[in-house]
Scaffold this motif. Sequence first.
Motif, PDB file in Angstrom:
ATOM      1  N   VAL A  24       0.837  -1.202   0.000  1.00 53.39           N
ATOM      2  CA  VAL A  24       0.000   0.000   0.000  1.00 53.39           C
ATOM      3  C   VAL A  24       0.875   1.255   0.000  1.00 53.39           C
ATOM      4  CG1 VAL A  24      -1.773   1.299   1.236  1.00 53.39           C
ATOM      5  CG2 VAL A  24      -1.847  -1.207   1.205  1.00 53.39           C
ATOM      6  N   PRO A  25       0.719   2.152  -0.968  1.00 55.53           N
ATOM      7  CA  PRO A  25       1.540   3.367  -1.015  1.00 55.53           C
ATOM      8  C   PRO A  25       1.044   4.414  -0.021  1.00 55.53           C
ATOM      9  CG  PRO A  25       0.025   3.322  -2.866  1.00 55.53           C
ATOM     10  CD  PRO A  25      -0.166   2.023  -2.138  1.00 55.53           C
ATOM     11  N   GLU A  26       1.760   5.529   0.076  1.00 57.13           N
ATOM     12  CA  GLU A  26       1.388   6.588   1.009  1.00 57.13           C
ATOM     13  C   GLU A  26       0.013   7.176   0.680  1.00 57.13           C
ATOM     14  OE1 GLU A  26       2.838   7.687   3.786  1.00 57.13           O
ATOM     15  OE2 GLU A  26       4.269   6.037   3.558  1.00 57.13           O
ATOM     16  N   VAL A  27      -0.320   7.235  -0.610  1.00 56.29           N
ATOM     17  CA  VAL A  27      -1.617   7.809  -1.010  1.00 56.29           C
ATOM     18  C   VAL A  27      -2.721   6.755  -0.976  1.00 56.29           C
ATOM     19  CG1 VAL A  27      -0.603   9.618  -2.441  1.00 56.29           C
ATOM     20  CG2 VAL A  27      -1.156   7.400  -3.464  1.00 56.29           C
ATOM     21  N   GLN A  28      -2.396   5.586  -0.437  1.00 59.04           N
ATOM     22  CA  GLN A  28      -3.310   4.447  -0.322  1.00 59.04           C
ATOM     23  C   GLN A  28      -3.507   3.770  -1.688  1.00 59.04           C
ATOM     24  OE1 GLN A  28      -3.582   3.779   2.728  1.00 59.04           O
ATOM     25  NE2 GLN A  28      -3.108   5.807   3.538  1.00 59.04           N
ATOM     26  N   MET A  29      -4.205   2.680  -1.688  1.00 57.13           N
ATOM     27  CA  MET A  29      -4.357   1.840  -2.875  1.00 57.13           C
ATOM     28  C   MET A  29      -5.794   1.916  -3.402  1.00 57.13           C
ATOM     29  SD  MET A  29      -4.105  -2.343  -3.054  1.00 57.13           S
ATOM     30  CE  MET A  29      -2.390  -2.442  -2.528  1.00 57.13           C
ATOM     31  N   ASN A  85      -2.940   0.233  -7.961  1.00 58.69           N
ATOM     32  CA  ASN A  85      -1.696   0.977  -7.770  1.00 58.69           C
ATOM     33  C   ASN A  85      -1.015   0.516  -6.492  1.00 58.69           C
ATOM     34  OD1 ASN A  85      -3.884   2.327  -6.305  1.00 58.69           O
ATOM     35  ND2 ASN A  85      -2.341   3.857  -5.741  1.00 58.69           N
ATOM     36  N   ILE A  86       0.293   0.270  -6.549  1.00 57.90           N
ATOM     37  CA  ILE A  86       1.032  -0.174  -5.379  1.00 57.90           C
ATOM     38  C   ILE A  86       2.283   0.689  -5.202  1.00 57.90           C
ATOM     39  CG2 ILE A  86       0.181  -2.534  -5.592  1.00 57.90           C
ATOM     40  CD1 ILE A  86       2.916  -3.340  -6.719  1.00 57.90           C
ATOM     41  N   VAL A  87       2.948   0.498  -4.081  1.00 60.53           N
ATOM     42  CA  VAL A  87       4.134   1.275  -3.745  1.00 60.53           C
ATOM     43  C   VAL A  87       5.266   0.991  -4.744  1.00 60.53           C
ATOM     44  CG1 VAL A  87       5.126  -0.477  -2.222  1.00 60.53           C
ATOM     45  CG2 VAL A  87       5.622   1.946  -1.802  1.00 60.53           C
ATOM     46  N   TYR A  88       6.154   1.974  -4.907  1.00 66.39           N
ATOM     47  CA  TYR A  88       7.311   1.783  -5.781  1.00 66.39           C
ATOM     48  C   TYR A  88       8.586   1.731  -4.955  1.00 66.39           C
ATOM     49  CZ  TYR A  88      11.339   3.026  -8.603  1.00 66.39           C
ATOM     50  OH  TYR A  88      12.590   3.041  -9.167  1.00 66.39           O
ATOM     51  N   ASP A 131       5.425   4.291 -12.674  1.00 68.71           N
ATOM     52  CA  ASP A 131       5.316   5.753 -12.747  1.00 68.71           C
ATOM     53  C   ASP A 131       6.364   6.300 -11.787  1.00 68.71           C
ATOM     54  OD1 ASP A 131       4.726   8.432 -12.466  1.00 68.71           O
ATOM     55  OD2 ASP A 131       2.663   8.138 -11.773  1.00 68.71           O
ATOM     56  N   TYR A 132       7.434   6.905 -12.340  1.00 67.65           N
ATOM     57  CA  TYR A 132       8.544   7.358 -11.506  1.00 67.65           C
ATOM     58  C   TYR A 132       8.225   8.620 -10.708  1.00 67.65           C
ATOM     59  CZ  TYR A 132      11.575   3.909 -13.671  1.00 67.65           C
ATOM     60  OH  TYR A 132      12.146   2.722 -14.085  1.00 67.65           O
ATOM     61  N   GLY A 133       7.001   9.157 -10.898  1.00 65.50           N
ATOM     62  CA  GLY A 133       6.590  10.301 -10.097  1.00 65.50           C
ATOM     63  C   GLY A 133       7.247  11.598 -10.530  1.00 65.50           C
ATOM     64  N   ASP A 134       7.037  12.623  -9.735  1.00 67.28           N
ATOM     65  CA  ASP A 134       7.561  13.956 -10.045  1.00 67.28           C
ATOM     66  C   ASP A 134       7.537  14.760  -8.750  1.00 67.28           C
ATOM     67  OD1 ASP A 134       8.558  16.079 -11.447  1.00 67.28           O
ATOM     68  OD2 ASP A 134       6.862  16.267 -12.835  1.00 67.28           O
ATOM     69  N   TRP A 135       7.890  16.010  -8.831  1.00 71.02           N
ATOM     70  CA  TRP A 135       7.848  16.870  -7.652  1.00 71.02           C
ATOM     71  C   TRP A 135       6.424  16.893  -7.092  1.00 71.02           C
ATOM     72  CZ3 TRP A 135      11.238  18.996  -4.454  1.00 71.02           C
ATOM     73  CH2 TRP A 135      10.796  20.002  -3.577  1.00 71.02           C
ATOM     74  N   GLY A 136       6.266  16.412  -5.862  1.00 70.13           N
ATOM     75  CA  GLY A 136       4.940  16.368  -5.235  1.00 70.13           C
ATOM     76  C   GLY A 136       4.078  15.212  -5.704  1.00 70.13           C
ATOM     77  N   LYS A 137       4.629  14.331  -6.525  1.00 65.99           N
ATOM     78  CA  LYS A 137       3.871  13.176  -7.036  1.00 65.99           C
ATOM     79  C   LYS A 137       4.583  11.887  -6.612  1.00 65.99           C
ATOM     80  CE  LYS A 137       0.931  15.627  -9.585  1.00 65.99           C
ATOM     81  NZ  LYS A 137      -0.524  15.646  -9.374  1.00 65.99           N
ATOM     82  N   GLU A 138       3.952  11.109  -5.762  1.00 69.51           N
ATOM     83  CA  GLU A 138       4.557   9.868  -5.278  1.00 69.51           C
ATOM     84  C   GLU A 138       4.709   8.860  -6.417  1.00 69.51           C
ATOM     85  OE1 GLU A 138       3.698   6.274  -2.033  1.00 69.51           O
ATOM     86  OE2 GLU A 138       2.202   7.854  -2.351  1.00 69.51           O
ATOM     87  N   HIS A 156       4.654   5.296  -8.306  1.00 68.16           N
ATOM     88  CA  HIS A 156       3.725   4.166  -8.183  1.00 68.16           C
ATOM     89  C   HIS A 156       4.149   3.058  -9.128  1.00 68.16           C
ATOM     90  CE1 HIS A 156       0.342   5.935  -5.887  1.00 68.16           C
ATOM     91  NE2 HIS A 156       0.681   7.059  -6.473  1.00 68.16           N
ATOM     92  N   ILE A 157       3.598   1.884  -8.869  1.00 71.26           N
ATOM     93  CA  ILE A 157       3.604   0.812  -9.860  1.00 71.26           C
ATOM     94  C   ILE A 157       2.147   0.422 -10.088  1.00 71.26           C
ATOM     95  CG2 ILE A 157       4.338  -1.525 -10.445  1.00 71.26           C
ATOM     96  CD1 ILE A 157       6.702  -1.161  -8.549  1.00 71.26           C
TER      97      ILE A 157
END
Length: 462
Positions: free
Chosen positions: A300-305, A369-372, A427-434, A436-437
């Motif tokens: 589960v990522p920080e922004v939840q699943m 979506n899961i944690v990266y 998804d390697y994310g960006d500034w302010g964007k967690e 994800h996989i």
Amino acid sequence: MVITLNVPTVLVVAGFDPSCGAGYVADVLTCRIVGVYAVVVPTCIVVQDLDRVYAVYDVDHKVQREIVNSVTKCLEIKCIKVGVIRSRHCVDLVRDLVTELKCPLVVDPIHRARDGTTLTPLEVLQYLLRELGSYITVLTPNIEEAELLSGRSIEGIDDVVEVAKYLTELGPRAVLIKGGHLPTSSKVIDVLYDRGSGVVKFFEHTRVGVKFHGIGCVLSSLVASHLAKGMGVVDAVEASTSLLDTMIQYSYPIALGTEYSVVNVLAPLERDALRYRVLCSVKCAVELLERYGDVVSCLVPEVQMNLVEALPHPYAKSIQDVVGIPGRIVRVGGRVKAVSAPDFGASRHVARAVLTAMKFNPEVRSCANIVYCEELVRVLKELGYRISSFNRAEEPEHVKATEGASIPWGIETAIKKVGYVPDAVIDYGDWGKEPHIYIFGKDAGDVVRKLIEVARKWKGDQ
């Protein structure tokens, strides 16, 4: 005590189209979808495909009378619908029927097939109007047929109204002129004139850019079905055009080598059944996920699943056609818990991911979506999962500026990179964007089983 349901019956007088996109096969299917029973008096067998007619064989009028005698003995006919009609004998048969039954009559005056083959001869149409005109409840010509029957040319929408009014002077109570052949920019406008109430009504539809086979048969059968259920003319036409819009929206090509589609008359029924099925699928998958909550909580990522599943093609048009978890799936005390029951439109980002994937492979209808982290990517590779990725640093400015466009751009980029829909997209994310996989699968159960497999492997390696 046996309770019987009094289901209205429509008597269809029409020809047989072996492609089943038009003719009495389409008529019967349409009636059944509306909740009306239908019986058939065949007028002819048309040897055709979606593009052209090869031959037309008439059914003997004596056979037609025998069929009428048999079906009217045990069924109460509430409406008669006439399509292709080939002879004066058949017109006389319909006249005798409607005089005896005193029920509404819908006539679709089909003169020619699209390849120019005559289906209902002009002299028969003229005889039909003379003999049946005053019995017709709704006449449903297209532009060409309206011009032929009225002897007037139609250049614009004002002409359509005037011709509809003129045709009612020949007997029909109401005339619904189908506007598909009238060039009116992006809109198709059907015009109804009801002499009984003096109402002129316009029905606008988006021009979908697809050529349809049998659309007139379906519309006239819808009108007949609603009349059989006791609706007034204006209400029946309004309900019919609305239902036809749904059928067209979810239509798709069924044959190779032709530009024509058939109307998906089953769409209203199929869509409702599939909505229930997908809700149940996600519900069962969430129960499985929670059962293994201690195993998968590490994903589960920080922004939840979120876990989503879309309706099958062609019913998945927007995020409102995708089931997700309102409030998402959260980590609680080392386990996972869905905040709410599955519902449509409950996800935006993950729903957009799966809708994008479906454009490339309609069989892939679910995603989570899961944690990266690099260790998790290693696990995915060791399990043989096919992986792709996208980098938001490469996202075009116009995409960044468009609400909801980032995820579709990213998923499409990742898919095009490898040429197929992979099992996982990073998804390697960006500034302010967690980061994800996204894990993809054919349905929610498939995705959850993958999550359990991945989590077990990851925990075992730690």
